[in-house]
Design an enzyme around this catalytic site. Structure first.
Site, mmCIF file in Angstrom:
data_model
loop_
_atom_site.group_PDB
_atom_site.id
_atom_site.type_symbol
_atom_site.label_atom_id
_atom_site.label_comp_id
_atom_site.label_asym_id
_atom_site.label_seq_id
_atom_site.Cartn_x
_atom_site.Cartn_y
_atom_site.Cartn_z
ATOM 1 N N ASP A 129 -20.361 82.566 68.613
ATOM 2 C CA ASP A 129 -20.702 83.245 67.365
ATOM 3 C C ASP A 129 -22.052 82.739 66.863
ATOM 4 O O ASP A 129 -22.186 81.576 66.494
ATOM 5 C CB ASP A 129 -19.621 82.949 66.312
ATOM 6 C CG ASP A 129 -19.915 83.641 65.000
ATOM 7 O OD1 ASP A 129 -19.598 84.835 64.884
ATOM 8 O OD2 ASP A 129 -20.498 82.997 64.092
ATOM 9 N N LYS A 135 -25.357 88.727 64.085
ATOM 10 C CA LYS A 135 -25.206 89.370 62.769
ATOM 11 C C LYS A 135 -26.559 89.761 62.202
ATOM 12 O O LYS A 135 -27.554 89.080 62.457
ATOM 13 C CB LYS A 135 -24.534 88.395 61.786
ATOM 14 C CG LYS A 135 -23.387 87.595 62.376
ATOM 15 C CD LYS A 135 -22.644 86.757 61.350
ATOM 16 C CE LYS A 135 -21.589 85.884 61.998
ATOM 17 N NZ LYS A 135 -22.064 84.619 62.552
ATOM 18 N N LEU A 157 -12.410 74.740 59.766
ATOM 19 C CA LEU A 157 -12.052 73.327 59.565
ATOM 20 C C LEU A 157 -12.574 72.799 58.230
ATOM 21 O O LEU A 157 -12.474 71.618 57.945
ATOM 22 C CB LEU A 157 -12.594 72.490 60.732
ATOM 23 C CG LEU A 157 -12.082 72.957 62.102
ATOM 24 C CD1 LEU A 157 -12.771 72.196 63.230
ATOM 25 C CD2 LEU A 157 -10.574 72.798 62.206
ATOM 26 N N HIS A 198 -23.839 90.644 58.130
ATOM 27 C CA HIS A 198 -23.548 89.247 57.766
ATOM 28 C C HIS A 198 -22.965 89.117 56.351
ATOM 29 O O HIS A 198 -22.008 88.375 56.131
ATOM 30 C CB HIS A 198 -24.828 88.418 57.890
ATOM 31 C CG HIS A 198 -24.596 86.974 58.147
ATOM 32 N ND1 HIS A 198 -25.429 86.203 58.907
ATOM 33 C CD2 HIS A 198 -23.612 86.137 57.738
ATOM 34 C CE1 HIS A 198 -24.985 84.963 58.961
ATOM 35 N NE2 HIS A 198 -23.874 84.899 58.251
ATOM 36 N N TYR A 241 -29.212 81.965 61.875
ATOM 37 C CA TYR A 241 -28.946 80.599 62.369
ATOM 38 C C TYR A 241 -30.162 80.064 63.113
ATOM 39 O O TYR A 241 -30.267 78.864 63.368
ATOM 40 C CB TYR A 241 -27.721 80.543 63.302
ATOM 41 C CG TYR A 241 -26.410 80.939 62.669
ATOM 42 C CD1 TYR A 241 -26.303 81.135 61.302
ATOM 43 C CD2 TYR A 241 -25.269 81.112 63.449
ATOM 44 C CE1 TYR A 241 -25.100 81.528 60.732
ATOM 45 C CE2 TYR A 241 -24.067 81.490 62.881
ATOM 46 C CZ TYR A 241 -23.993 81.706 61.525
ATOM 47 O OH TYR A 241 -22.797 82.088 60.976
ATOM 48 N N GLN A 271 -15.265 89.003 59.292
ATOM 49 C CA GLN A 271 -15.344 87.547 59.467
ATOM 50 C C GLN A 271 -15.535 86.931 58.085
ATOM 51 O O GLN A 271 -16.541 87.180 57.426
ATOM 52 C CB GLN A 271 -16.527 87.207 60.394
ATOM 53 C CG GLN A 271 -16.576 85.731 60.737
ATOM 54 C CD GLN A 271 -17.821 85.335 61.517
ATOM 55 O OE1 GLN A 271 -18.700 84.648 60.990
ATOM 56 N NE2 GLN A 271 -17.908 85.735 62.767
#
Ligand SMILES: NC(=O)c1ccc[n+]([C@@H]2O[C@H](COP(=O)([O-])OP(=O)(O)OC[C@H]3O[C@@H](n4cnc5c(N)ncnc54)[C@H](OP(=O)(O)O)[C@@H]3O)[C@@H](O)[C@H]2O)c1
Length: 292
Positions: A48, A78, A190, A110, A53, A161
């Protein structure tokens, strides 16, 4: 690897590898490539990323260096806020070029920007028709945003997402997506990576309930959280740099959570976001540029 069948028939591996801020935010060098190659050697096939990013090139190099057949991989990227609307097709082409690929498996909006959604989605539908992407989806979309897209979409979104972890279980959104056959993928499963600045002690991974369940099942806290999602058919994309973490997150078989275990994790919800809120994110997102 177990998969979820998206509403257009495409199979997505339930477990993916998150790539936001490997090393540092927008780092795009050999370290990022090496980390992704480690994940590939352990067995991850779903990655992903996102234009923002700033590491699509490093992922592209890992794909090349791995020698894995393209069809064995599932690659998501995205379109960022500043690339939406009339820029969408060009943004997609730039992502493909940086990744050195000729198609993507999944392309997501996004963040919702309602003023641009129609133009963005229609550009994405064209890419889908041209078979440059196998599935289209959303990220961080609220119910109202999904309702908006339903008024004109010819290609239905396959997934949403969203930030989802034991402190933000998003029960209503999960039910809504289930009803509309939109798969749910969980980001920051997490409790977020280094980009958020959140301390480990404040993440669900150190919550006593999770730690106790980990002891009971003889696995780690991370594995408990990931399993909680996978048993409920949610896609998860944990990010990890340490080999121990990369490996542990991949080992999700050989134990099963009971209904009581799942309910105990559900009850940890406190509607707490570690990342941005879709109600306000666009104001700050539009200040963030996608690196070349
Ligand atoms: N759509 C969106 O708007 C959006 C937003 C945020 C993120 N995402 C996606 O979701 C992915 C995952 O989210 P995230 O990167 O925020 O964080 P995350 O996956 O929730 O957590 C990552 C952090 O947990 C640590 N970790 C990983 N496995 C562990 C384990 N088994 N035990 C203990 N600690 C462990 C990692 O440490 P080490 O790295 O040191 O191993 C890292 O600090 C991102 O990488 C990105 O692909 C999407």
């Amino acid at each position: 690897m177990t998969t979820v069948t998206l509403n257009n028939g495409v199979e997505i591996p339930e477990l993916g590898f998150g790539t936001a801020a490997i090393g540092e935010w927008q780092q795009d060098n050999g370290y990022v490539t090496e980390t992704i190659l480690k994940a590939m050697s352990i067995g991850y096939r779903h990655f992903d990323t996102a234009s923002v990013y700033g590491n699509e090139r490093a992922l592209g190099r890992a794909i090349k260096d791995s020698g894995l057949p393209r069809q064995e991989l599932f690659i998501t990227s995205k379109v960022w806020d500043t690339e939406q609307g009339k820029e969408t097709a060009a943004a997609f082409a730039r992502s493909l070029e940086r990744l050195e690929l000729d198609y993507l498996d999944l392309y997501l909006v996004h963040w919702p920007v309602p003023a641009y959604t129609r133009e963005t989605w229609q550009a994405m539908e064209k890419l889908y028709e041209e078979k440059k992407v196998r599935a289209l989806g959303l990220s961080n979309f609220r119910k109202s945003d999904i309702e908006q897209i339903a008024t004109f979409a010819e290609v239905k979104p396959t997934c949403n997402q969203i930030e989802l972890h034991p402190y933000l279980t998003q029960k209503e959104m999960v039910e809504y997506c289930k009803f509309h056959k939109i798969a749910v993928a969980c980001w920051s499963p997490l409790g977020s990576g280094s980009w958020s600045g959140v301390e480990t002690k404040d993440k669900p991974i150190t919550d006593p309930v999770i730690v106790e369940l980990a002891e009971k099942h003889g696995v780690s806290a991370g594995q408990i959280i990931l399993k909680w999602n996978i048993q409920q058919h949610r896609i998860v994309i944990p990010k990890a740099e340490s080999l121990d973490h990369i490996r542990a997150n991949f080992l999700l078989t050989g134990f099963e959570l009971s209904e009581e275990d799942i309910a105990a994790i559900d009850s940890l919800n406190r509607d707490h976001r570690f990342g941005a809120d879709p109600d306000t994110a666009h104001d700050s997102n539009k200040q963030v540029q996608v690196p070349e």
